[in-house]
Design a protein around this motif. Structure first.
Motif, short mmCIF file in Angstrom:
data_model
loop_
_atom_site.label_atom_id
_atom_site.label_comp_id
_atom_site.label_asym_id
_atom_site.label_seq_id
_atom_site.Cartn_x
_atom_site.Cartn_y
_atom_site.Cartn_z
N GLU A 25 0.84 -1.20 0.00
CA GLU A 25 0.00 0.00 0.00
C GLU A 25 0.87 1.24 0.00
N LYS A 26 0.26 2.36 -0.39
CA LYS A 26 0.97 3.64 -0.38
C LYS A 26 1.44 3.98 1.04
N GLY A 27 2.70 4.41 1.15
CA GLY A 27 3.23 4.84 2.44
C GLY A 27 3.61 3.70 3.38
N GLU A 28 3.62 2.50 2.85
CA GLU A 28 3.93 1.35 3.70
C GLU A 28 5.41 0.96 3.52
N ILE A 29 6.01 0.41 4.58
CA ILE A 29 7.35 -0.16 4.45
C ILE A 29 7.22 -1.67 4.55
N LEU A 30 7.56 -2.36 3.46
CA LEU A 30 7.47 -3.81 3.46
C LEU A 30 8.87 -4.39 3.61
N GLY A 31 9.03 -5.26 4.60
CA GLY A 31 10.31 -5.95 4.78
C GLY A 31 10.29 -7.23 3.99
N PHE A 32 11.36 -7.45 3.25
CA PHE A 32 11.42 -8.60 2.36
C PHE A 32 12.50 -9.51 2.93
N LEU A 33 12.06 -10.64 3.46
CA LEU A 33 12.95 -11.43 4.30
C LEU A 33 13.14 -12.81 3.70
N LEU A 154 10.46 3.30 -3.31
CA LEU A 154 11.88 3.02 -3.13
C LEU A 154 12.07 1.51 -2.97
N ILE A 155 12.97 0.95 -3.75
CA ILE A 155 13.29 -0.46 -3.63
C ILE A 155 14.73 -0.53 -3.13
N LEU A 156 14.91 -1.03 -1.92
CA LEU A 156 16.25 -1.03 -1.33
C LEU A 156 16.69 -2.47 -1.05
N ASP A 157 17.76 -2.89 -1.71
CA ASP A 157 18.24 -4.25 -1.55
C ASP A 157 19.38 -4.26 -0.53
N GLU A 158 19.09 -4.77 0.65
CA GLU A 158 20.04 -4.85 1.76
C GLU A 158 20.80 -3.53 1.97
N PRO A 159 20.08 -2.48 2.35
CA PRO A 159 20.72 -1.16 2.42
C PRO A 159 21.74 -1.01 3.55
N THR A 160 21.74 -1.90 4.53
CA THR A 160 22.66 -1.70 5.65
C THR A 160 23.87 -2.63 5.61
N VAL A 161 23.97 -3.43 4.55
CA VAL A 161 25.11 -4.35 4.48
C VAL A 161 26.42 -3.56 4.34
N GLY A 162 27.40 -3.94 5.13
CA GLY A 162 28.71 -3.31 5.03
C GLY A 162 28.85 -2.01 5.80
N LEU A 163 27.81 -1.64 6.55
CA LEU A 163 27.91 -0.41 7.35
C LEU A 163 28.33 -0.74 8.78
N ASP A 164 28.95 0.23 9.44
CA ASP A 164 29.29 -0.02 10.85
C ASP A 164 28.06 0.25 11.72
N PRO A 165 28.08 -0.20 13.00
CA PRO A 165 26.87 -0.12 13.84
C PRO A 165 26.26 1.28 13.93
N MET A 166 27.11 2.30 14.00
CA MET A 166 26.61 3.68 14.07
C MET A 166 25.84 4.03 12.80
N GLN A 167 26.46 3.66 11.67
CA GLN A 167 25.84 3.98 10.37
C GLN A 167 24.54 3.20 10.18
N LEU A 178 11.94 8.19 5.75
CA LEU A 178 11.55 8.19 4.34
C LEU A 178 10.20 7.51 4.14
N GLY A 179 9.92 6.55 5.01
CA GLY A 179 8.68 5.79 4.92
C GLY A 179 7.44 6.64 5.10
N ARG A 180 7.60 7.84 5.65
CA ARG A 180 6.43 8.71 5.83
C ARG A 180 5.91 9.24 4.49
N GLU A 181 6.82 9.40 3.53
CA GLU A 181 6.41 9.96 2.24
C GLU A 181 6.50 8.97 1.09
N HIS A 182 7.28 7.89 1.30
CA HIS A 182 7.51 6.96 0.20
C HIS A 182 6.96 5.57 0.54
N THR A 183 6.68 4.82 -0.52
CA THR A 183 6.37 3.41 -0.35
C THR A 183 7.69 2.67 -0.50
#
Lengths: 316, 288
Positions: A25-33, A154-167, A178-183
């Motif tokens: 749905e519009k404005g939803e964040i779907l986790g693809f696991l 927005l289609i994001l494929d593993e956006p946090t891979v390779g980042l340090d814990p802070m990042q 971003l999820g407030r304005e984007h699907t």
């Protein structure tokens, strides 16, 4: 907003994606696991129109990705598994190229590039060559690219891979805002991440849909009743005698942990959902067991995930 | 399209490749111009251009090897092929960038004839029709190089294969002379070629029916034509390979024979290979 119908991807005899259907749905964040090789990236490549589907349809914002690719692609920002950056370009130059490619009107390009650089905190890196950037910054530039033109999806494929814990923490905050304005469709094999960020979760394995629901519902319907972890100063035999006095205990066991000198930790599961903590407390008081700790055992998405994908594996 | 075009052009001139290409091309033209026109005293500038064509062998792969292979290797093709720009426009943008780099060198070459004119009579018509043919010949090789680059993600492989293909077209004149002219042998060789085409069809399309139909049509056509008039096959091998000889058509220009059909031949090959590049990319979307 995003509609995937009976999607199939066949490589020779191998079905990478098998009859996958879902809607976002519009404005939803779907986790693809899914575990590695479950078909997450293949599905995302088909949704964005990078690859063709063997069968099935993808509709973005009412545009079929295969019939009206230009219109559909205009609505999508895509961050693939490996950020699609040119090592020999400078950050600003690269983002400016992306703004041309995504047909941002000429007059707005500079402002748009500045906006995404500011959002991803890469403004101070704008004149660096991308090949000199760290993995974390490359990932940010990759996401900045996806955000150019402010696409609705927005289609994001593993956006946090390779980042340090802070990042990672920072990235999750960003995705949530971003999820407030984007699907958003976000793939991951890190369960905590999906739990923390997503409205709904889609679990796939071997290219097949296993379940799609909110994280809470998945845990509730598939996780079974929750238990209680208790730490007392009684050994197994003594605790067993006491616990048998409670009528509704379905299962109990000693946990493999070392809570301290002379102390033992146990897990206790009940057959009903009544308020069992008070009864357990009174039982300990009556049998003069000293209670050191008591807390609920929460089944996590992780347990559910292992249970479900594991079951699938053994069934094969 | 403009975005891709500008990006490719910038990529050639922020790295050394673009400058090296133009510089080498001009060095070769300069050396041959010195040899033919100054040392040997011929007034025909076309000889210098003609001798330079051999060096497309080295120069074209230098420019074309990265054009699509690099995008695939770096996974940046995921950016450009998911942008709202169609595959056709992306490929055209890239092809025009290749041609532009080449055109820069050709424009500089165009200065030679008037300079030579100061020292004697130069035939401008021969010089410029040859330069025009030289440009189109280069464009044809660029299109072939781009097609090969679309087939792989290894730049080295793309460069080597492009080198081999251009070498083959250069050697074709020599090979054609050695070919037998008998009609029986010609039929056998053409049947072998038909078989190879059928195998390629199968490898590309993985469709048995299409392969069998292609093979039957080709073999049937050849055998039918042979039964009807076997003399038709006399010298046919030389003719078939002659069509493929991209370079031999160029040899006539330096004698002042300007053949419009040769220009059209080169333009058709450019269009054909740009089209094939687009098809190769579209095919990859199905497989990967």
């Amino acid at each position: 907003m995003i509609k995937v119908e009976n999607l199939v991807k066949q490589y020779g005899d191998f079905r990478a994606v098998d009859d996958l259907s879902f809607e976002v749905e519009k404005g939803e964040i779907l986790g693809f696991l899914g575990p590695n090789g479950a078909g997450k990236s293949t599905t995302m490549n088909m949704i964005t129109g990078y690859n063709s589907a063997t069968e099935g349809n993808v509709t973005i914002n009412g545009f079929n990705v295969y019939d009206e690719p230009e219109k559909a692609k205009r609505c999508i920002g895509y961050l693939p598994e490996i950020p699609p950056v040119y090592p020999d370009m400078r950050v600003k130059e690269y983002l400016f190229f992306c703004s041309q490619l995504k047909e941002v009107p000429r007059k707005e390009r500079k402002a748009e590039v500045d906006r995404v650089m500011d959002l991803l905190h890469v403004t101070h890196m704008q004149n660096k060559l991308i090949k000199h950037l760290s993995k974390g910054y490359r990932q940010r530039v990759g996401l900045a690219q996806a955000l150019i033109g402010n696409p609705e999806v927005l289609i994001l494929d593993e956006p946090t891979v390779g980042l340090d814990p802070m990042q990672i923490t920072w990235m999750r905050e960003l995705i949530r805002s971003l999820g407030r304005e984007h699907t958003i469709i976000l793939s991951s094999h890190i369960l905590f991440e999906v739990n923390a960020v997503c409205d709904r979760v889609l679990i796939i394995n071997h290219g097949k849909k296993i379940v799609i629901d909110t994280p809470e519902n998945i845990i509730r319907t598939l996780g079974g009743t929750s238990g209680i972890r208790i730490v007392v100063d009684a050994d197994r035999e003594k605790f067993g005698r006491s616990i048998s006095k409670l009528g509704n205990v379905s299962q109990w066991d000693e946990l493999e942990e070392n809570p301290g000198e002379g102390l033992h930790a146990y897990s206790v599961y009940f057959s009903d959902e009544a308020e069992n903590r008070a009864r357990l407390f009174r039982l300990c008081a009556a049998d003069s067991l000293t209670l050191y700790e008591m807390n609920a055992i929460q089944k996590t998405l992780e347990d559910v995930f292992i249970e479900m994908t594991g079951k699938e594996d053994s069934a094969c | 399209m403009l975005a891709i075009y500008k990006k490719e052009l910038r990529a050639y001139f922020t790295s050394l490749i673009g400058y090296l290409f133009v510089a080498f091309l001009l060095v070769f033209v300069g050396v041959f111009q010195y040899r033919h026109n100054l040392v040997n005293g011929y007034a025909n500038f076309a000889y210098a251009v003609n001798s330079t064509t051999t060096f497309f062998l080295l120069l074209v792969p230098m420019l074309t090897m990265r054009i699509l292979a690099e995008e695939k290797k770096q996974r940046t093709d995921q950016l450009i092929f998911t942008s709202p720009v169609s595959i056709e426009r992306i490929i055209l943008g890239k092809y025009f960038a290749l041609i532009t780099v080449f055109a820069i060198a050709v424009v500089i070459i165009c200065i030679y004839p008037p300079v030579l004119h100061n020292y004697g009579a130069t035939n401008y018509a021969i010089a410029y029709t040859t330069i025009a043919a030289f440009f189109l010949l280069g464009c044809t090789y660029m299109a072939i190089g781009m097609f090969i680059s679309a087939l792989t993600e290894s730049q080295v492989f793309a460069a080597v294969l492009t080198f081999m293909v251009i070498l083959f077209t250069l050697m074709l004149d020599m090979l054609v002379e050695m070919l037998p002219t008998g009609h029986m042998l010609a039929l056998v060789v053409l049947l072998i070629i038909a078989f190879v085409i059928a195998v390629i069809t199968y490898v590309m399309m993985k469709n048995k029916i299409v392969t069998v139909v292609t093979a039957l049509v080709l073999v049937g056509g050849l055998v039918g034509a042979y039964c009807y008039d076997s003399l038709m096959f006399d010298g046919s091998l030389a003719k078939v390979f002659g069509w493929l000889s991209i370079n031999s058509r160029f040899q006539l220009f330096k004698y002042g024979i300007c053949n419009i059909s040769s220009y059209i031949y080169y333009l058709s090959l450019c269009v054909l290979f740009v089209f094939l590049t687009i098809q190769a990319i579209k095919k990859r979307r199905w497989e990967a």
